[in-house]
Design an enzyme around this catalytic site. Structure first.
Site, short mmCIF file in Angstrom:
data_model
loop_
_atom_site.label_atom_id
_atom_site.label_comp_id
_atom_site.label_asym_id
_atom_site.label_seq_id
_atom_site.Cartn_x
_atom_site.Cartn_y
_atom_site.Cartn_z
N ASP A 1 0.85 -1.19 0.00
CA ASP A 1 0.00 0.00 0.00
C ASP A 1 0.89 1.24 0.00
O ASP A 1 1.88 1.32 0.72
CB ASP A 1 -0.92 -0.01 1.24
CG ASP A 1 -2.05 1.00 1.10
OD1 ASP A 1 -3.22 0.57 0.98
OD2 ASP A 1 -1.77 2.23 1.12
N ASN B 1 -12.92 -3.29 2.59
CA ASN B 1 -13.91 -2.22 2.58
C ASN B 1 -14.80 -2.37 1.35
O ASN B 1 -14.30 -2.61 0.25
CB ASN B 1 -13.21 -0.85 2.57
CG ASN B 1 -12.40 -0.61 3.82
OD1 ASN B 1 -12.81 -0.98 4.91
ND2 ASN B 1 -11.24 0.00 3.68
N VAL C 1 -11.12 2.68 -3.76
CA VAL C 1 -10.73 2.20 -5.09
C VAL C 1 -11.72 1.09 -5.51
O VAL C 1 -11.84 0.07 -4.81
CB VAL C 1 -9.28 1.66 -5.09
CG1 VAL C 1 -8.90 1.16 -6.48
CG2 VAL C 1 -8.31 2.74 -4.63
N HIS D 1 -10.08 -5.28 -3.15
CA HIS D 1 -8.76 -5.43 -2.54
C HIS D 1 -8.92 -5.78 -1.07
O HIS D 1 -9.79 -5.26 -0.39
CB HIS D 1 -7.91 -4.16 -2.69
CG HIS D 1 -8.62 -2.89 -2.30
ND1 HIS D 1 -9.57 -2.30 -3.09
CD2 HIS D 1 -8.52 -2.11 -1.20
CE1 HIS D 1 -10.03 -1.20 -2.51
NE2 HIS D 1 -9.41 -1.07 -1.35
#
Ligand code: AMP
Length: 121
Positions: A33, A91, A100, A104
């Site tokens: 990240d 999330n 995004v 992920h």
């Protein structure tokens, strides 16, 4: 929500935006990240075009599903946080604060991470 092929993780997968690779398989890519929230912060994404976990669970093949789940655990092993413990966060959507729109999983560790959530109000 339809998949936006211009999202930043799609560009990372096609190689037009750089990333720091941690691992990859035929169907999953794991990278660091850019704005780590813990000493270790990896992102595990399917290489296929899935907006979020709901989309992925509905449409992905069993191989993609298994590879991604294994990718989460493998990211913890590869980064050296598995034994001491770590956290996986996914999330989803507006209330989940997903920024995004490509699925992920966050793999976080390297120290005690504290309680899971701060209670509202
Ligand atoms: P989320 O809020 O769950 O959608 O998380 C998006 C994550 O993507 C954040 O932790 C960002 O720091 C991370 N991120 C955004 N752009 C990049 C990038 N170019 N390379 C690596 N991580 C990124």
């Amino acid at each position: 929500m339809s998949y936006d092929p211009e999202n930043i993780f799609a560009k990372i997968l096609e190689g037009s935006i750089p990333s720091t690779e941690i691992d990859q398989t035929e169907t999953t890519y794991t990278f660091a990240d850019i704005n780590p929230q813990a000493a270790t912060h990896a992102l595990v994404i399917p290489k296929g075009a899935y907006t979020d976990l709901t989309d992925f669970a509905e449409k992905a093949s069993d191989k993609e599903l298994a590879d991604w789940v294994r990718g989460l655990a493998q990211a913890a092993k590869t980064t050296g946080v598995a034994e001491a413990g770590y956290r996986v966060i996914v999330n989803i959507g507006d209330n989940g604060h997903q920024e995004v729109p490509h699925l992920h999983g966050h793999v976080l560790g390297g120290h005690a991470l504290g309680p899971m959530l701060t209670k509202r109000g």
